[in-house]
Design a protein around this motif. Structure first.
Motif, mmCIF file in Angstrom:
data_model
loop_
_atom_site.group_PDB
_atom_site.id
_atom_site.type_symbol
_atom_site.label_atom_id
_atom_site.label_comp_id
_atom_site.label_asym_id
_atom_site.label_seq_id
_atom_site.Cartn_x
_atom_site.Cartn_y
_atom_site.Cartn_z
ATOM 1 N N PHE A 108 0.345 -0.881 -0.228
ATOM 2 C CA PHE A 108 -0.024 0.092 0.283
ATOM 3 C C PHE A 108 1.331 1.261 0.467
ATOM 4 N N GLU A 109 0.860 2.040 -1.143
ATOM 5 C CA GLU A 109 1.953 2.900 -1.620
ATOM 6 C C GLU A 109 1.154 3.616 -2.465
ATOM 7 N N PRO A 110 2.074 4.989 -2.524
ATOM 8 C CA PRO A 110 1.779 5.456 -3.891
ATOM 9 C C PRO A 110 1.991 5.152 -5.712
ATOM 10 N N GLN A 111 1.307 4.882 -6.945
ATOM 11 C CA GLN A 111 1.802 3.977 -7.420
ATOM 12 C C GLN A 111 1.573 5.124 -8.826
ATOM 13 N N GLY A 112 2.745 4.784 -9.374
ATOM 14 C CA GLY A 112 3.297 5.569 -11.243
ATOM 15 C C GLY A 112 2.400 7.011 -10.642
ATOM 16 N N PRO A 113 3.632 7.475 -11.783
ATOM 17 C CA PRO A 113 2.873 9.328 -11.952
ATOM 18 C C PRO A 113 2.135 9.587 -11.090
ATOM 19 N N MET A 114 0.800 9.029 -11.079
ATOM 20 C CA MET A 114 -0.454 10.068 -10.359
ATOM 21 C C MET A 114 -0.026 10.005 -9.377
ATOM 22 N N LYS A 115 0.637 8.789 -9.127
ATOM 23 C CA LYS A 115 0.196 8.157 -7.265
ATOM 24 C C LYS A 115 -0.562 8.151 -6.705
ATOM 25 N N ASN A 116 -1.681 6.905 -7.797
ATOM 26 C CA ASN A 116 -2.647 6.406 -7.087
ATOM 27 C C ASN A 116 -2.834 5.120 -6.160
ATOM 28 N N TYR A 117 -3.265 4.839 -4.785
ATOM 29 C CA TYR A 117 -2.947 4.337 -3.859
ATOM 30 C C TYR A 117 -3.995 3.132 -4.064
ATOM 31 N N PRO A 118 -3.350 2.168 -3.883
ATOM 32 C CA PRO A 118 -4.564 0.688 -4.730
ATOM 33 C C PRO A 118 -5.656 0.344 -3.096
ATOM 34 N N ARG A 119 -6.287 -0.274 -3.976
ATOM 35 C CA ARG A 119 -8.257 -0.349 -2.584
ATOM 36 C C ARG A 119 -7.778 -2.025 -2.706
ATOM 37 N N CYS A 120 -7.825 -1.613 -1.156
ATOM 38 C CA CYS A 120 -7.794 -3.510 -0.688
ATOM 39 C C CYS A 120 -8.756 -4.011 -0.420
ATOM 40 N N GLU A 121 -8.977 -5.332 -0.042
ATOM 41 C CA GLU A 121 -10.031 -5.842 0.614
ATOM 42 C C GLU A 121 -9.498 -6.317 2.119
#
Length: 269
Positions: free
Chosen positions: A138-151
């Motif tokens: 759970f960390e910022p991802q890619g150039p847009m720095k979106n966080y993943p959604r988790c079950e």
């Protein structure tokens, strides 16, 4: 005695070289392969944020959307070829004009419905088999720095984000051939995205869904509703994605320590 070219002649030659290089690159991009970066998590785990791939534009023929800014003077599709269910396709959103990448689920004439997170295709449930847990940090991802959604809920920065994974097997529409690929689940919903009305795919249109089923705006959502895609006309298809060429988990390409070398030239299921 040969005469050396003046400074002006050198500049002209440079301009010509750059011009023809751009023309050749434009023709290659228009007719053969178009580069595409994955900006969102709607196709996890088949495609990850930061995957880079080339889209095969020869796969389905050409339309005006095959050219940058939809400038090709084409009506309908030239050299058209029917896609198969299960193909991962890049297409132009019919309303917003953005490029989307999703999996083709429904062909013209098909009926598609979602029931409790399962696809009902032409009245028959598409089989799913549980395949463990998909995990990521759970960390910022890619150039847009979106966080993943988790079950598994709020896990905190650096925590392990989990999603249930299943393998879905779809009939391709060509004989008895099938296509198997992973799909993810984040939550169970009484309505969309897990449960829907029955859609009938019109002639000349296609029905698309993302593999990350609870985090994808696709054909389950009507155009203009919650960013939905609706049914996609054939002329909006751009090409088929077959293989990841390069992948980086970081926000910048040159952050070599974030490169996912195990995904270089990775085949897309």
């Amino acid at each position: 005695m040969a005469k050396a070219k003046g400074e002006g002649g050198g500049i002209v030659e440079t301009i010509k070289t750059v011009f023809w290089a751009l023309v050749i690159a434009g023709v290659f991009r228009t007719l053969f392969f178009q580069p595409f970066w994955i900006p969102s998590e709607s196709m996890k785990s088949s495609l990850l944020i930061g995957d880079f791939l080339f889209v095969n534009k020869m796969a389905y023929g050409y339309s005006k959307y095959s050219c940058p800014f939809a400038l090709c003077p084409i009506t309908g599709r030239l050299f058209a070829s029917e896609p198969e269910r299960g193909d991962v396709v890049v297409f132009r959103h019919p309303v917003t004009g953005d490029d989307f990448i999703k999996r083709l689920i429904g062909l013209p004439g098909d009926t598609v419905q979602m029931k409790d997170g399962r696809i009902i295709l032409n009245g028959t449930e598409v089989p799913q088999v549980a395949d463990g847990i998909f995990t990521e940090t759970f960390e910022p991802q890619g150039p847009m720095k979106n966080y993943p959604r988790c079950e598994n809920g709020a896990v905190g920065i650096g925590g392990t984000c989990q999603k249930s994974r299943s393998v879905e097997t779809l009939p391709t529409g060509t004989g008895d051939a099938t296509r198997a690929y992973p799909v993810l689940n984040i939550y169970d919903a009484p309505g969309l995205p897990d449960n829907s009305e029955t859609f009938t795919v019109p002639e000349g249109h296609y029905f698309f869904m993302g593999d990350n089923r609870d985090n994808s705006q696709d054909s389950r959502f009507r155009q203009g509703a919650q960013g939905g895609v609706g049914m996609v006309p054939a002329e909006y298809l751009i090409g088929r994605a077959d293989r990841v060429i390069f992948s980086s988990a970081g926000s910048r390409l040159w952050y070599f320590w974030t490169w996912r070398t195990d995904r270089f030239f990775h085949r897309i299921d």
